[in-house]
Design a protein around this motif. Structure first.
Motif, PDB file in Angstrom:
ATOM      1  N   ASP A  71     -27.582  95.055  42.231  1.00  0.00           N
ATOM      2  CA  ASP A  71     -28.808  94.140  42.661  1.00  0.00           C
ATOM      3  C   ASP A  71     -28.986  93.896  44.106  1.00  0.00           C
ATOM      4  O   ASP A  71     -30.142  93.642  44.686  1.00  0.00           O
ATOM      5  N   VAL A 131     -30.564  96.920  45.761  1.00  0.00           N
ATOM      6  CA  VAL A 131     -32.042  96.642  45.270  1.00  0.00           C
ATOM      7  C   VAL A 131     -32.841  95.715  46.208  1.00  0.00           C
ATOM      8  O   VAL A 131     -33.965  96.014  46.812  1.00  0.00           O
ATOM      9  N   ARG A 133     -35.842  96.322  48.772  1.00  0.00           N
ATOM     10  CA  ARG A 133     -37.083  95.626  48.780  1.00  0.00           C
ATOM     11  C   ARG A 133     -37.693  95.222  49.919  1.00  0.00           C
ATOM     12  O   ARG A 133     -38.784  94.864  49.856  1.00  0.00           O
ATOM     13  N   PHE A 177     -39.989  99.129  45.732  1.00  0.00           N
ATOM     14  CA  PHE A 177     -39.053  99.737  45.201  1.00  0.00           C
ATOM     15  C   PHE A 177     -38.758  99.438  43.804  1.00  0.00           C
ATOM     16  O   PHE A 177     -38.444  98.402  43.492  1.00  0.00           O
ATOM     17  N   ASP A 178     -38.509 100.574  42.970  1.00  0.00           N
ATOM     18  CA  ASP A 178     -38.278 100.445  41.779  1.00  0.00           C
ATOM     19  C   ASP A 178     -36.606 100.488  41.212  1.00  0.00           C
ATOM     20  O   ASP A 178     -36.194 101.363  41.458  1.00  0.00           O
ATOM     21  N   ALA A 179     -36.198  99.501  40.697  1.00  0.00           N
ATOM     22  CA  ALA A 179     -34.835  99.423  40.395  1.00  0.00           C
ATOM     23  C   ALA A 179     -34.338 100.418  39.414  1.00  0.00           C
ATOM     24  O   ALA A 179     -33.348 100.732  39.256  1.00  0.00           O
ATOM     25  N   VAL A 237     -32.617 103.776  40.401  1.00  0.00           N
ATOM     26  CA  VAL A 237     -31.362 103.738  41.013  1.00  0.00           C
ATOM     27  C   VAL A 237     -30.413 104.304  39.876  1.00  0.00           C
ATOM     28  O   VAL A 237     -30.142 104.073  38.859  1.00  0.00           O
ATOM     29  N   VAL A 244     -30.225 106.068  45.476  1.00  0.00           N
ATOM     30  CA  VAL A 244     -31.383 105.234  45.733  1.00  0.00           C
ATOM     31  C   VAL A 244     -32.534 106.352  46.395  1.00  0.00           C
ATOM     32  O   VAL A 244     -32.007 106.840  47.359  1.00  0.00           O
TER      33      VAL A 244
END
Length: 90
Positions: free
Chosen positions: A30, A33, A37, A43-45, A48, A63
Motif C-alpha cells: 500500500d 502504491v 500515485r 496508477f492501478d494497484a 502490482v 510495478v
C-alpha cells in the motif's frame, strides 16, 4: 552522417516495469502504491505483482509505471530508493 548521442534508449511515454523489494510487513504494498500515485494518479494497484521470498522474510513487488520522460523515471526511482520500507529497487 550525424552521430548524435541519444539520451535514452527508451521512447517516452512508455510503460516501465520496476522491481521493488522490502521486508514483509503490513502496509508495504500500500505504501508503494501511494508513492507511485504521487507520480501517476491513475496508477492501478491491481497491476502490482507480489512474490514473497522463499523464507517469507521479504516481499518483492513488480510495478509497471507510465514514464513520461527519463527525468520522470529517474524521479520515481529516487523516491522508491529513498522510501524507508524499501531495501532494493531494480
Amino acid at each position: 552522417m550525424t552521430t548524435e548521442k541519444k539520451e535514452s534508449l527508451l521512447e517516452f511515454p512508455c510503460d516501465f516495469p520496476i522491481k521493488v523489494m522490502g521486508a514483509t510487513q503490513d502496509g508495504f504494498a500500500d505504501a508503494i502504491v501511494a508513492l507511485l500515485r504521487e507520480f501517476d494518479a491513475q496508477f492501478d494497484a491491481a497491476t502490482v505483482e507480489m512474490r514473497p521470498s522463499s523464507t517469507g522474510k521479504y516481499l518483492g513487488l513488480t510495478v509497471t509505471v507510465r514514464a513520461h520522460s527519463k527525468a520522470h523515471l529517474d524521479d520515481i526511482y529516487r523516491a522508491l530508493t529513498g522510501h524507508p520500507m524499501v531495501k532494493v529497487v531494480l
